[in-house]
Design an enzyme around this catalytic site. Structure first.
Site, PDB file in Angstrom:
ATOM      1  N   SER A 142       0.865  -1.181   0.000  1.00 46.25           N
ATOM      2  CA  SER A 142       0.000   0.000   0.000  1.00 46.25           C
ATOM      3  C   SER A 142       0.899   1.227   0.000  1.00 46.25           C
ATOM      4  O   SER A 142       2.077   1.136   0.357  1.00 46.25           O
ATOM      5  CB  SER A 142      -0.834  -0.019   1.288  1.00 46.25           C
ATOM      6  OG  SER A 142      -1.499   1.209   1.488  1.00 46.25           O
ATOM      7  N   TYR A 155      -2.135  -1.347  10.467  1.00 49.44           N
ATOM      8  CA  TYR A 155      -2.101  -1.454   9.003  1.00 49.44           C
ATOM      9  C   TYR A 155      -0.768  -0.924   8.467  1.00 49.44           C
ATOM     10  O   TYR A 155      -0.115  -1.561   7.633  1.00 49.44           O
ATOM     11  CB  TYR A 155      -3.280  -0.665   8.422  1.00 49.44           C
ATOM     12  CG  TYR A 155      -3.516  -0.843   6.948  1.00 49.44           C
ATOM     13  CD1 TYR A 155      -4.268  -1.915   6.463  1.00 49.44           C
ATOM     14  CD2 TYR A 155      -3.009   0.069   6.026  1.00 49.44           C
ATOM     15  CE1 TYR A 155      -4.510  -2.066   5.092  1.00 49.44           C
ATOM     16  CE2 TYR A 155      -3.235  -0.078   4.664  1.00 49.44           C
ATOM     17  CZ  TYR A 155      -3.987  -1.149   4.205  1.00 49.44           C
ATOM     18  OH  TYR A 155      -4.214  -1.290   2.848  1.00 49.44           O
TER      19      TYR A 155
HETATM   20  P1  NAD Z   1     -11.558  -6.132   0.002  1.00 50.25           P
HETATM   21  O1  NAD Z   1     -12.135  -6.035   1.382  1.00 50.25           O
HETATM   22  O2  NAD Z   1     -12.389  -5.776  -1.173  1.00 50.25           O
HETATM   23  O3  NAD Z   1     -10.969  -7.589  -0.266  1.00 50.25           O
HETATM   24  C1  NAD Z   1     -10.243  -8.268   0.708  1.00 50.25           C
HETATM   25  C2  NAD Z   1     -10.176  -9.716   0.325  1.00 50.25           C
HETATM   26  O4  NAD Z   1      -9.444 -10.430   1.346  1.00 50.25           O
HETATM   27  C3  NAD Z   1     -11.553 -10.385   0.244  1.00 50.25           C
HETATM   28  O5  NAD Z   1     -11.549 -11.357  -0.798  1.00 50.25           O
HETATM   29  C4  NAD Z   1     -11.676 -11.068   1.600  1.00 50.25           C
HETATM   30  O6  NAD Z   1     -12.573 -12.178   1.608  1.00 50.25           O
HETATM   31  C5  NAD Z   1     -10.243 -11.504   1.806  1.00 50.25           C
HETATM   32  N1  NAD Z   1      -9.921 -11.822   3.195  1.00 50.25           N
HETATM   33  C6  NAD Z   1     -10.064 -11.047   4.288  1.00 50.25           C
HETATM   34  N2  NAD Z   1      -9.683 -11.725   5.375  1.00 50.25           N
HETATM   35  C7  NAD Z   1      -9.266 -12.943   4.951  1.00 50.25           C
HETATM   36  C8  NAD Z   1      -8.765 -14.090   5.609  1.00 50.25           C
HETATM   37  N3  NAD Z   1      -8.600 -14.141   6.943  1.00 50.25           N
HETATM   38  N4  NAD Z   1      -8.461 -15.183   4.857  1.00 50.25           N
HETATM   39  C9  NAD Z   1      -8.647 -15.162   3.503  1.00 50.25           C
HETATM   40  N5  NAD Z   1      -9.115 -14.103   2.846  1.00 50.25           N
HETATM   41  C10 NAD Z   1      -9.429 -13.011   3.566  1.00 50.25           C
HETATM   42  O7  NAD Z   1     -10.246  -5.228   0.066  1.00 50.25           O
HETATM   43  P2  NAD Z   1      -9.277  -4.637  -1.082  1.00 50.25           P
HETATM   44  O8  NAD Z   1      -9.381  -3.158  -0.994  1.00 50.25           O
HETATM   45  O9  NAD Z   1      -9.489  -5.313  -2.368  1.00 50.25           O
HETATM   46  O10 NAD Z   1      -7.868  -5.024  -0.460  1.00 50.25           O
HETATM   47  C11 NAD Z   1      -7.009  -5.994  -1.011  1.00 50.25           C
HETATM   48  C12 NAD Z   1      -5.583  -5.677  -0.582  1.00 50.25           C
HETATM   49  O11 NAD Z   1      -5.196  -4.426  -1.136  1.00 50.25           O
HETATM   50  C13 NAD Z   1      -5.397  -5.566   0.915  1.00 50.25           C
HETATM   51  O12 NAD Z   1      -4.169  -6.159   1.296  1.00 50.25           O
HETATM   52  C14 NAD Z   1      -5.358  -4.067   1.143  1.00 50.25           C
HETATM   53  O13 NAD Z   1      -4.622  -3.727   2.283  1.00 50.25           O
HETATM   54  C15 NAD Z   1      -4.664  -3.619  -0.123  1.00 50.25           C
HETATM   55  N6  NAD Z   1      -4.862  -2.215  -0.456  1.00 50.25           N
HETATM   56  C16 NAD Z   1      -6.117  -1.701  -0.643  1.00 50.25           C
HETATM   57  C17 NAD Z   1      -6.252  -0.357  -0.991  1.00 50.25           C
HETATM   58  C18 NAD Z   1      -7.586   0.265  -1.246  1.00 50.25           C
HETATM   59  O14 NAD Z   1      -7.646   1.507  -1.398  1.00 50.25           O
HETATM   60  N7  NAD Z   1      -8.662  -0.471  -1.350  1.00 50.25           N
HETATM   61  C19 NAD Z   1      -5.129   0.459  -1.078  1.00 50.25           C
HETATM   62  C20 NAD Z   1      -3.871  -0.097  -0.866  1.00 50.25           C
HETATM   63  C21 NAD Z   1      -3.765  -1.430  -0.552  1.00 50.25           C
END
Ligand code: NAD
Length: 260
Positions: A142, A155
């Protein structure tokens, strides 16, 4: 480009992980989907990707907060397909609170899912990738892996840790045909961020749209969200021959967030 390759994308039932999985399938990789959600919806996504791209897609619901489950996901995949080429460590959760109020259970859960799962997955995958003399490990970190914000102690700590882990694994696998890199997205409009937008809207008494604008204005100079498909493209690039010498580093996809 990825025909015959086997890719695991953790947390790929939603958001960024699903965008990455779709792009890898479009390039003809076979997939292991992982994550939580409604069984019927997951099956519809799984069979839909299989049909659309003519690849093999399996679902494994391993809980990324559990060491044995993470290692089991890797072992089961290698048993089933006889190889493992691409591991995308993407599953992640968020929780916000000032450090003195941060619940220890939330701290532990975020460190387990956002950081330790990547360690266990990489440790289990590297021997097979080295044996094949080809592997791509991509950690979805991130902008918060490079800089901090308030109220995100766990985080930010986990994502900085993930960037550090990326560097170590990049060094340890250098010259083996295996690379390890981190992608550092800015704001992406997924359920993880929707929750933060809803919190801003209710705190400030403004509309969802205004809250989304405020969220972007605070950090992301482009004033636009990054899309899961764009992140899929970034991961695909890291899996391409052009990226053979890119390892142990980070690629920011953040609309200018960390240039400030
Ligand atoms: P999201 O909530 O849409 O998806 C998260 C996914 O992880 C889902 O498929 C969920 O079921 C899965 N998950 C959660 N806990 C779990 C567990 N214990 N075991 C297995 N699967 C699990 O979130 P996102 O925004 O798509 O985030 C995905 C990644 O991207 C994360 O690591 C997040 O930190 C990172 N990220 C997101 C953003 C953003 O702006 N959305 C920015 C930077 C980084």
């Amino acid at each position: 480009m990825l025909k015959g390759k086997i890719a695991i994308v953790t947390g790929s039932t939603s958001g960024i992980g699903l965008g990455i999985a779709r792009e890898l399938a479009r390039l003809r990789a076979n997939l292991v989907l992982n994550g939580f959600g409604d069984a019927g919806e997951i099956e519809a996504v799984r069979s839909g990707i299989e049909r659309e791209h003519g690849v093999s897609v399996v679902y494994n619901g391993a809980d990324m907060s559990k060491e044995e489950a993470v290692r089991g996901l890797i072992a089961t995949t290698i048993e089933r397909f006889g190889r493992l080429d691409i591991l995308v460590n993407n599953a992640g959760i968020q929780f916000t609170a000032p450090v003195e109020e941060f619940p220890p259970a939330k701290w532990n859960a975020i460190i387990d899912i956002n950081l330790s799962a990547a360690f266990h997955g990489i440790a289990a995958a590297v021997p097979q990738m080295k044996k094949q003399r080809w592997g791509r490990i991509v950690n979805i970190a991130s902008a918060h892996g490079l800089v901090a914000s308030t109220h995100k102690a766990a985080y930010v700590a986990a994502k900085h840790g993930l960037v550090g882990l990326t560097k170590v694994v990049g060094l340890e696998t250098a010259g083996s045909g295996v690379t390890c890199n981190a992608v550092c997205p800015g704001w992406v409009l997924t359920p993880l961020v929707e929750k933060q937008i809803n919190d801003i809207a209710s705190q400030k008494g403004i509309s969802h749209e205004e809250a989304a604008k405020d969220l972007l204005a605070e950090k992301q100079p482009s004033s636009d969200f990054v899309s899961p498909a764009q992140l899929g493209g970034t991961v695909a690039f890291l899996c391409s021959a052009a990226a053979d010498q890119i390892t142990g580093t980070t690629i920011s996809v953040d609309g200018g967030w960390t240039a400030q």
